[in-house]
Design a protein around this motif. Sequence first.
Motif, PDB file in Angstrom:
ATOM      1  N   GLY A   1     -17.133 -10.451  -4.921  1.00  0.00           N
ATOM      2  CA  GLY A   1     -16.751  -9.403  -5.933  1.00  0.00           C
ATOM      3  C   GLY A   1     -15.627  -8.276  -5.410  1.00  0.00           C
ATOM      4  N   ALA A   2     -15.194  -7.601  -6.333  1.00  0.00           N
ATOM      5  CA  ALA A   2     -14.319  -6.687  -5.787  1.00  0.00           C
ATOM      6  C   ALA A   2     -14.032  -5.544  -6.865  1.00  0.00           C
ATOM      7  N   VAL A   3     -13.394  -4.419  -6.363  1.00  0.00           N
ATOM      8  CA  VAL A   3     -12.832  -3.399  -7.013  1.00  0.00           C
ATOM      9  C   VAL A   3     -11.384  -3.419  -6.630  1.00  0.00           C
ATOM     10  N   ALA A   4     -10.380  -3.967  -7.650  1.00  0.00           N
ATOM     11  CA  ALA A   4      -8.724  -3.932  -7.137  1.00  0.00           C
ATOM     12  C   ALA A   4      -8.239  -3.120  -8.191  1.00  0.00           C
ATOM     13  N   LEU A   5      -7.300  -2.287  -7.766  1.00  0.00           N
ATOM     14  CA  LEU A   5      -6.343  -1.342  -8.411  1.00  0.00           C
ATOM     15  C   LEU A   5      -5.065  -2.043  -8.371  1.00  0.00           C
ATOM     16  N   THR A   6      -4.337  -2.296  -9.483  1.00  0.00           N
ATOM     17  CA  THR A   6      -3.339  -3.421  -9.522  1.00  0.00           C
ATOM     18  C   THR A   6      -1.957  -2.494 -10.289  1.00  0.00           C
ATOM     19  N   ALA A   7      -0.993  -2.421  -9.819  1.00  0.00           N
ATOM     20  CA  ALA A   7       0.195  -2.051 -10.404  1.00  0.00           C
ATOM     21  C   ALA A   7       1.056  -3.270 -10.796  1.00  0.00           C
ATOM     22  N   HIS A   8       1.399  -3.673 -11.993  1.00  0.00           N
ATOM     23  CA  HIS A   8       2.178  -4.756 -12.448  1.00  0.00           C
ATOM     24  C   HIS A   8       3.836  -3.978 -12.831  1.00  0.00           C
ATOM     25  N   MET A   9       4.737  -4.471 -12.152  1.00  0.00           N
ATOM     26  CA  MET A   9       6.058  -3.918 -12.096  1.00  0.00           C
ATOM     27  C   MET A   9       6.938  -4.946 -12.583  1.00  0.00           C
ATOM     28  N   PRO A  10       7.812  -4.676 -13.548  1.00  0.00           N
ATOM     29  CA  PRO A  10       8.996  -5.608 -13.709  1.00  0.00           C
ATOM     30  C   PRO A  10       9.847  -5.501 -12.486  1.00  0.00           C
ATOM     31  N   ALA A  11      10.411  -6.570 -12.241  1.00  0.00           N
ATOM     32  CA  ALA A  11      11.375  -6.800 -11.206  1.00  0.00           C
ATOM     33  C   ALA A  11      12.680  -5.830 -11.297  1.00  0.00           C
ATOM     34  N   SER A  12      13.027  -5.616 -12.389  1.00  0.00           N
ATOM     35  CA  SER A  12      14.297  -4.779 -12.528  1.00  0.00           C
ATOM     36  C   SER A  12      13.959  -3.331 -12.212  1.00  0.00           C
ATOM     37  N   TRP A  13      12.642  -2.842 -12.639  1.00  0.00           N
ATOM     38  CA  TRP A  13      12.201  -1.471 -12.216  1.00  0.00           C
ATOM     39  C   TRP A  13      11.809  -1.462 -10.753  1.00  0.00           C
ATOM     40  N   LEU A  14      11.258  -2.441 -10.261  1.00  0.00           N
ATOM     41  CA  LEU A  14      10.753  -2.348  -8.495  1.00  0.00           C
ATOM     42  C   LEU A  14      12.092  -2.366  -7.647  1.00  0.00           C
ATOM     43  N   ARG A  15      12.852  -3.064  -8.032  1.00  0.00           N
ATOM     44  CA  ARG A  15      14.272  -3.063  -7.142  1.00  0.00           C
ATOM     45  C   ARG A  15      15.029  -1.653  -7.119  1.00  0.00           C
ATOM     46  N   ARG A  16      14.723  -0.974  -8.033  1.00  0.00           N
ATOM     47  CA  ARG A  16      15.243   0.665  -7.841  1.00  0.00           C
ATOM     48  C   ARG A  16      14.726   1.141  -6.678  1.00  0.00           C
ATOM     49  N   TRP A  17      13.339   0.958  -6.557  1.00  0.00           N
ATOM     50  CA  TRP A  17      12.708   1.377  -5.017  1.00  0.00           C
ATOM     51  C   TRP A  17      12.725   0.484  -3.882  1.00  0.00           C
ATOM     52  N   VAL A  18      12.485  -0.813  -4.151  1.00  0.00           N
ATOM     53  CA  VAL A  18      12.377  -1.754  -2.996  1.00  0.00           C
ATOM     54  C   VAL A  18      13.685  -2.849  -3.478  1.00  0.00           C
ATOM     55  N   PRO A  19      14.864  -2.808  -2.851  1.00  0.00           N
ATOM     56  CA  PRO A  19      15.654  -3.642  -3.223  1.00  0.00           C
ATOM     57  C   PRO A  19      15.699  -5.155  -3.079  1.00  0.00           C
ATOM     58  N   GLN A  20      14.608  -5.242  -2.079  1.00  0.00           N
ATOM     59  CA  GLN A  20      14.391  -6.672  -1.743  1.00  0.00           C
ATOM     60  C   GLN A  20      12.830  -6.783  -1.618  1.00  0.00           C
ATOM     61  N   PRO A  21      12.192  -6.771  -2.942  1.00  0.00           N
ATOM     62  CA  PRO A  21      10.644  -7.009  -2.955  1.00  0.00           C
ATOM     63  C   PRO A  21      10.167  -8.178  -2.492  1.00  0.00           C
ATOM     64  N   GLU A  22      11.116  -9.517  -2.245  1.00  0.00           N
ATOM     65  CA  GLU A  22      10.710 -10.498  -1.860  1.00  0.00           C
ATOM     66  C   GLU A  22      10.056 -10.617  -0.320  1.00  0.00           C
ATOM     67  N   THR A  23      10.752  -9.557   0.570  1.00  0.00           N
ATOM     68  CA  THR A  23      10.245  -9.521   1.859  1.00  0.00           C
ATOM     69  C   THR A  23       8.919  -8.879   2.108  1.00  0.00           C
ATOM     70  N   MET A  24       8.568  -8.371   1.074  1.00  0.00           N
ATOM     71  CA  MET A  24       7.224  -7.705   0.970  1.00  0.00           C
ATOM     72  C   MET A  24       6.140  -8.631   0.542  1.00  0.00           C
ATOM     73  N   LEU A  25       6.254  -9.927  -0.174  1.00  0.00           N
ATOM     74  CA  LEU A  25       5.321 -11.071  -0.559  1.00  0.00           C
ATOM     75  C   LEU A  25       4.401 -11.474   0.278  1.00  0.00           C
ATOM     76  N   VAL A  26       3.240 -11.566   0.141  1.00  0.00           N
ATOM     77  CA  VAL A  26       2.409 -12.138   0.713  1.00  0.00           C
ATOM     78  C   VAL A  26       1.990 -11.541   2.073  1.00  0.00           C
ATOM     79  N   LYS A  27       2.151 -10.219   2.047  1.00  0.00           N
ATOM     80  CA  LYS A  27       1.931  -9.590   3.384  1.00  0.00           C
ATOM     81  C   LYS A  27       1.050  -8.563   3.392  1.00  0.00           C
ATOM     82  N   THR A  28       0.006  -8.106   4.053  1.00  0.00           N
ATOM     83  CA  THR A  28      -1.035  -7.041   3.732  1.00  0.00           C
ATOM     84  C   THR A  28      -0.410  -5.487   4.434  1.00  0.00           C
ATOM     85  N   PHE A  29      -0.698  -4.792   3.664  1.00  0.00           N
ATOM     86  CA  PHE A  29      -0.122  -3.249   4.002  1.00  0.00           C
ATOM     87  C   PHE A  29      -1.465  -2.386   4.291  1.00  0.00           C
ATOM     88  N   ASP A  30      -1.611  -1.906   5.186  1.00  0.00           N
ATOM     89  CA  ASP A  30      -2.839  -0.911   5.461  1.00  0.00           C
ATOM     90  C   ASP A  30      -2.762   0.327   4.389  1.00  0.00           C
TER      91      ASP A  30
END
Length: 321
Positions: free
Chosen positions: A132-161
């Motif tokens: 089971g889990a409690v997961a807090l999730t932000a769904h972000m359109p790519a056009s919006w996210l790239r304003r903050w992280v120009p290359q979000p692909e580099t963050m995919l499938v990585k864990t961040f503490d």
Amino acid sequence: MASLMASNGTDRDMQWSSSNLVGNPALSAWNTVMSDHVAEMTIDSGERSTFEARWKRYGLGPIDIHNFRTAEQTISRTAAMVRRHPDEVYALSYMQQGSAAVVHAGINVHVPQGSFILVNHASPYSFSFPNGAVALTAHMPASWLRRWVPQPETMLVKTFDADAWGGALAAMLSTIDRNGLDDAALPRSCIADQLGAFLALMNGNVTAGESLHQGKLFKRAVTFMKDRFDDPDLSPNMLAAELKISKRYVHKIFAGHNTTFGVELLGLRLNHARDMLHDARFAAYRISDVAYACGFTDPSHFARKFRDKFGLAPLALRHDT
């Protein structure tokens, strides 16, 4: 998939609970709610007879915040689902409680409690929550996210503490989960920008060099090309389909290694041609036969590229052997 409109977002606020349902009806209803209001997916659980779940969504300007509380479950988003709903929306999940096993873009990763992970709804994925889990999730359109992280692909499938700036982002999501947004002193679009800023700070310098994700994908790409270089139709599109990533990202992972798909493919074909010309077993092959066996469709083009790389024409190299 629910539309993420560029508005204040309050019209997208919604919540659901299985509290009035028991067992399989709860799981069935959970599947319907998630596919109708989050993203098309299939959900199964080993606790079908006792399954429980709760969900709350807040519209936050152009993005959505989802708070999921669920029993043991496995979520799958298939390639067919992606084709029906190809919108490029990124989902950043914070595992407030529980852990997850994630498969995305051909990579398996364990996400421990207290960590973040980013996936792209435009590619298939699966999440397993064994306890089971409690997961807090932000769904972000790519056009919006790239304003903050120009290359979000580099963050995919990585864990961040959830430490340093990750801790600030985790605290923000947890506060929204605990207190809601009715009494927030800022417009929701401003809060969304704050989230984007925290995400950019958490990402730090990941985009400055090769990410673990890119490194694994590059190795898989080269392995696939070594197996298929003799196919004259081998292309970035074919490689993208194999790796379950976009054609654009194929070019990016090669650029991250200071090369291109075309350069690597040509090198594989020419090196194999050289080996064939040195090998007595292929002495009966004409030069055009060697070219075709290595994926070239034009023997003249093959001969020019061979001479450029090795300084000798193919026939001359064979005679020198």
